[in-house]
Design an enzyme around this catalytic site. Structure first.
Site, mmCIF file in Angstrom:
data_model
loop_
_atom_site.group_PDB
_atom_site.id
_atom_site.type_symbol
_atom_site.label_atom_id
_atom_site.label_comp_id
_atom_site.label_asym_id
_atom_site.label_seq_id
_atom_site.Cartn_x
_atom_site.Cartn_y
_atom_site.Cartn_z
ATOM 1 N N GLY A 229 1.210 -0.889 -0.045
ATOM 2 C CA GLY A 229 0.109 0.097 -0.101
ATOM 3 C C GLY A 229 1.262 1.298 0.380
ATOM 4 O O GLY A 229 2.018 1.423 0.468
ATOM 5 N N GLY A 231 1.630 5.378 1.097
ATOM 6 C CA GLY A 231 1.672 6.042 2.293
ATOM 7 C C GLY A 231 2.972 5.878 3.170
ATOM 8 O O GLY A 231 4.085 4.962 3.467
ATOM 9 N N CYS A 257 5.868 -5.512 1.806
ATOM 10 C CA CYS A 257 5.898 -4.243 1.104
ATOM 11 C C CYS A 257 4.744 -3.391 2.488
ATOM 12 O O CYS A 257 6.487 -3.273 3.861
ATOM 13 C CB CYS A 257 5.223 -3.791 -0.245
ATOM 14 S SG CYS A 257 5.708 -4.489 -1.532
ATOM 15 N N PHE A 258 4.087 -2.696 1.955
ATOM 16 C CA PHE A 258 3.456 -1.594 3.356
ATOM 17 C C PHE A 258 3.233 -2.264 4.875
ATOM 18 O O PHE A 258 3.502 -2.253 5.342
ATOM 19 C CB PHE A 258 2.245 -0.983 2.875
ATOM 20 C CG PHE A 258 2.450 0.322 3.972
ATOM 21 C CD1 PHE A 258 2.643 1.234 3.758
ATOM 22 C CD2 PHE A 258 1.218 0.644 4.776
ATOM 23 C CE1 PHE A 258 2.577 3.050 4.704
ATOM 24 C CE2 PHE A 258 0.937 1.113 5.695
ATOM 25 C CZ PHE A 258 1.597 2.584 5.299
ATOM 26 N N GLN A 261 6.578 -3.269 6.871
ATOM 27 C CA GLN A 261 6.778 -1.617 7.583
ATOM 28 C C GLN A 261 6.052 -1.586 8.634
ATOM 29 O O GLN A 261 6.450 -1.089 9.791
ATOM 30 C CB GLN A 261 6.630 -0.782 6.290
ATOM 31 C CG GLN A 261 7.654 -0.428 5.632
ATOM 32 C CD GLN A 261 7.030 0.956 4.406
ATOM 33 O OE1 GLN A 261 6.260 1.385 4.413
ATOM 34 N NE2 GLN A 261 7.652 0.532 2.947
ATOM 35 N N ASN A 299 8.445 -1.329 -4.797
ATOM 36 C CA ASN A 299 8.366 -0.019 -4.696
ATOM 37 C C ASN A 299 7.600 0.254 -3.746
ATOM 38 O O ASN A 299 6.577 -0.085 -3.026
ATOM 39 C CB ASN A 299 6.769 -0.388 -5.265
ATOM 40 C CG ASN A 299 5.628 0.712 -5.060
ATOM 41 O OD1 ASN A 299 6.120 1.890 -5.452
ATOM 42 N ND2 ASN A 299 4.860 1.147 -5.788
ATOM 43 N N GLY A 301 9.130 3.373 -1.009
ATOM 44 C CA GLY A 301 10.061 4.898 -0.615
ATOM 45 C C GLY A 301 10.417 4.927 0.576
ATOM 46 O O GLY A 301 11.033 5.662 1.688
ATOM 47 N N HIS A 347 7.353 -8.320 -4.435
ATOM 48 C CA HIS A 347 6.179 -8.059 -4.262
ATOM 49 C C HIS A 347 6.623 -9.976 -5.141
ATOM 50 O O HIS A 347 6.825 -10.210 -5.640
ATOM 51 C CB HIS A 347 5.798 -7.550 -5.419
ATOM 52 C CG HIS A 347 5.329 -6.169 -5.223
ATOM 53 N ND1 HIS A 347 3.873 -5.970 -4.932
ATOM 54 C CD2 HIS A 347 5.693 -5.235 -5.045
ATOM 55 C CE1 HIS A 347 4.126 -4.300 -4.940
ATOM 56 N NE2 HIS A 347 4.883 -3.980 -4.401
ATOM 57 N N GLU A 349 4.038 -11.927 -5.401
ATOM 58 C CA GLU A 349 3.454 -12.182 -6.743
ATOM 59 C C GLU A 349 3.091 -11.675 -7.880
ATOM 60 O O GLU A 349 3.001 -12.461 -8.987
ATOM 61 C CB GLU A 349 1.804 -11.624 -6.642
ATOM 62 C CG GLU A 349 1.829 -9.946 -6.631
ATOM 63 C CD GLU A 349 2.411 -8.937 -6.233
ATOM 64 O OE1 GLU A 349 3.501 -7.978 -6.711
ATOM 65 O OE2 GLU A 349 2.955 -9.498 -4.569
#
Length: 373
Positions: A229, A231, A257-258, A261, A299, A301, A347, A349
């Site tokens: 996700g 943000g 990913c998110f 975190q 992906n 940041g 990722h 997937e």
């Protein structure tokens, strides 16, 4: 090809002039670059790119057009799109329309004909930053456009998951014999993720980011998944508290990913913003347990600030860094040693991208099998 003038203005004042690509108008977001040579349709429709102006480092974009099979979500999420040499005529047996037509139809403002190599080098040296793309009637003097860019929202501190996640729960049925039930918390989930689990006999109950612990366990899940996700994870307080509730029950847990975190925050680690992030389908990651190096799709940041080496004490037992990026040493995975929970920053997937990490879904299934036994 469009002849409408366009300009990209960065918050540090540098500007790149080119031609409008996609919709004509203006847009704002964080300028980031993606190193993938293929898979632009999956990139565009990845909710993790919400509020980002994506610069493609590959010079030729749009060669295969757009189809109706590859989108990862219901719409394009990038705030703006930057390419060097867009295809004049797409050529692919699945193509149903051109990329610029799709961008225009969805109102995505882009720019083409600029030196994306120079722009990428600039972002690598100065870091990801706010940007605006302006074309047609939105064009104006540089000082005015720069002020508008500098007044746009920053990515640091942005709580964006609720803006991209589903508002209603839905179920992705298992393919073939059902083996497990998984509750998936949607922080910006890609369509391929529940599909990869369904291929392994997992029925996936996708829940809104606002789901409560009671709603997570309403389906009596064998495991819980936290998705990718957009943000700043430092602003994701509800998903972090929700994950802690799952960890307290020792339910098998997998985050990507998110979700990685959020896992880090739930364990008590901090997070920080990377200078320019990892985005693309060719990032080398090392599994510290096996020494195996995988080429993976990224992906992100932001990253988790956790020590590499000896396990760290957490409220849920010992935790260790399981994977690191070989380019810069950034933490790319975490796992608990005393409870069935792990996460990765990339990722598995792999849509689009390499399939080196697909086995992680099998690892999640093995945790659920062990828990059941």
């Amino acid at each position: 090809m469009s002849t409408t003038p366009a300009v990209l203005v960065l918050e540090d004042g540098r500007a790149f002039r080119g031609r409008a690509y996609g919709a004509v108008g203006e847009t704002f977001g964080e300028a980031v670059f993606s190193t993938g040579m293929t898979g632009y349709q999956e990139t565009l429709t990845d909710p993790s790119y919400h509020r980002q102006v994506v610069v493609m480092t590959a010079p030729h974009i749009g060669n295969t057009g757009v189809n109706d099979e590859d989108p990862e979500s219901r719409r394009i999420w990038v705030a703006g799109y930057v390419v060097r040499d867009p295809a004049r005529t797409p050529s692919n047996w699945r193509s149903v329309r051109s990329l610029d037509e799709e961008l225009a139809a969805q109102g995505v403002v882009g720019i083409s004909g600029i030196d994306t190599r120079a722009l990428t080098r600039h972002l690598r040296e100065r870091g990801a930053m706010r940007a605006g793309v302006f074309s047609g009637p939105a064009l104006g003097d540089h000082a005015t456009l720069l002020e508008r860019v500098r007044s746009s929202p920053q990515m640091a501190g942005a709580n964006l998951a609720a803006e991209v996640a589903t508002t209603e729960p839905y179920v992705v049925p298992a393919l073939g014999r059902k083996r497990f039930t998984v509750a998936a918390v949607d922080l910006g989930i890609k369509g391929m993720t529940p599909r990869r689990m369904a291929e392994r006999g997992i029925e996936v109950h996708v829940l809104p980011v606002t789901a409560t612990l009671e709603e997570v366990y309403a389906s009596d899940p064998d495991g819980v998944f936290f998705s990718n996700g957009p943000g700043d994870p430092a602003a994701a307080d509800h998903p972090t508290a929700l994950m802690r509730g799952v960890l307290e029950r020792s339910t098998p847990l997998f985050g990507i990913c998110f979700g990685n975190q959020v896992f880090g925050r739930a364990l008590g680690f901090g997070t920080f913003k990377l200078k320019y992030g990892h985005r693309g389908i060719n990032q080398p990651v090392k599994d510290l347990a096996t020494g195996k190096v995988e080429v993976t799709a990224h992906n992100h940041g932001f990253a988790v600030d956790a020590p590499v080496g000896e396990p760290s004490p957490t409220p849920f037992g010992r935790a260790e860094v399981s994977h690191v990026c070989l380019n810069d040493g950034v933490v790319e995975g975490l796992r608990l040693l005393d409870r069935p929970a792990f996460s990765v920053q990339y990722h598995p997937e792999a849509a689009a991208g390499p399939h080196d990490a697909a086995y992680l879904f099998d690892r999640f299934a093995a945790l659920m099998e062990d828990r059941r036994a």
